[in-house]
Design a protein around this motif. Sequence first.
Motif, mmCIF file in Angstrom:
data_model
loop_
_atom_site.group_PDB
_atom_site.id
_atom_site.type_symbol
_atom_site.label_atom_id
_atom_site.label_comp_id
_atom_site.label_asym_id
_atom_site.label_seq_id
_atom_site.Cartn_x
_atom_site.Cartn_y
_atom_site.Cartn_z
ATOM 1 N N ALA A 51 18.852 -2.028 4.887
ATOM 2 C CA ALA A 51 17.674 -2.689 4.330
ATOM 3 C C ALA A 51 16.438 -1.873 4.683
ATOM 4 C CB ALA A 51 17.550 -4.101 4.885
ATOM 5 N N VAL A 52 15.601 -1.601 3.700
ATOM 6 C CA VAL A 52 14.368 -0.845 3.935
ATOM 7 C C VAL A 52 13.509 -1.568 4.968
ATOM 8 C CG1 VAL A 52 12.221 -0.039 2.857
ATOM 9 C CG2 VAL A 52 14.405 0.280 1.679
ATOM 10 N N ALA A 53 13.514 -2.910 4.944
ATOM 11 C CA ALA A 53 12.719 -3.692 5.890
ATOM 12 C C ALA A 53 13.165 -3.473 7.334
ATOM 13 C CB ALA A 53 12.795 -5.178 5.545
ATOM 14 N N GLY A 54 14.418 -3.094 7.555
ATOM 15 C CA GLY A 54 14.930 -2.867 8.901
ATOM 16 C C GLY A 54 14.916 -1.413 9.335
ATOM 17 N N LEU A 55 14.366 -0.538 8.490
ATOM 18 C CA LEU A 55 14.342 0.904 8.768
ATOM 19 C C LEU A 55 12.944 1.323 9.198
ATOM 20 C CD1 LEU A 55 15.504 3.825 8.613
ATOM 21 C CD2 LEU A 55 14.901 3.781 6.167
ATOM 22 N N ALA A 56 12.857 2.010 10.325
ATOM 23 C CA ALA A 56 11.572 2.548 10.797
ATOM 24 C C ALA A 56 11.723 4.045 11.029
ATOM 25 C CB ALA A 56 11.162 1.858 12.093
ATOM 26 N N TRP A 57 10.786 4.813 10.511
ATOM 27 C CA TRP A 57 10.733 6.248 10.795
ATOM 28 C C TRP A 57 9.940 6.378 12.085
ATOM 29 C CZ3 TRP A 57 14.167 8.815 8.275
ATOM 30 C CH2 TRP A 57 14.572 8.363 7.021
#
Length: 149
Positions: A51-57
């Motif tokens: 999920a994009v919401a759970g991904l952090a760079w």
Amino acid sequence: MPDPSSPLTGGCQCGAVRFRVEGEVGRASICWCRMCQKAFAGPFGALVTVAVAGLAWTRGAPARFQSSDTVRRGFCAACGTPLTFEWSAERIDLAVFAFDDPSQVEPVVQLAVEGRPTWMDHLADLPVRPPQGPSGPVVSRQHPDHDLP
């Protein structure tokens, strides 16, 4: 399947781009299509949906290449490591071998098997030797498989 309460981390070979995934990961796959072979410069692309919401760079961000009319692929601009297969605003795929511990993200399906080279059938039969450079063992200069303090 990894513990969804424990974040998964990863990044590129040189350490310029790092990421963290919170929550459950989706389906992991091996894709044999020609675009994945070219993008990974290998026989397949191993990818897992997150999920994009759970991904952090957490360090840097990927550069991107529009590889088709519907997909962008992210990679490290400094070292070239493939990182993403971006096909949706809510969910994207991350490269399995960009994770610090890729054994936690086991593929469950193969895609586009018509692109699988026939020599892959005999890969396990090839002789094995340790990595060796022209003057002895290879010394890795890549970023360690963990975040640095």
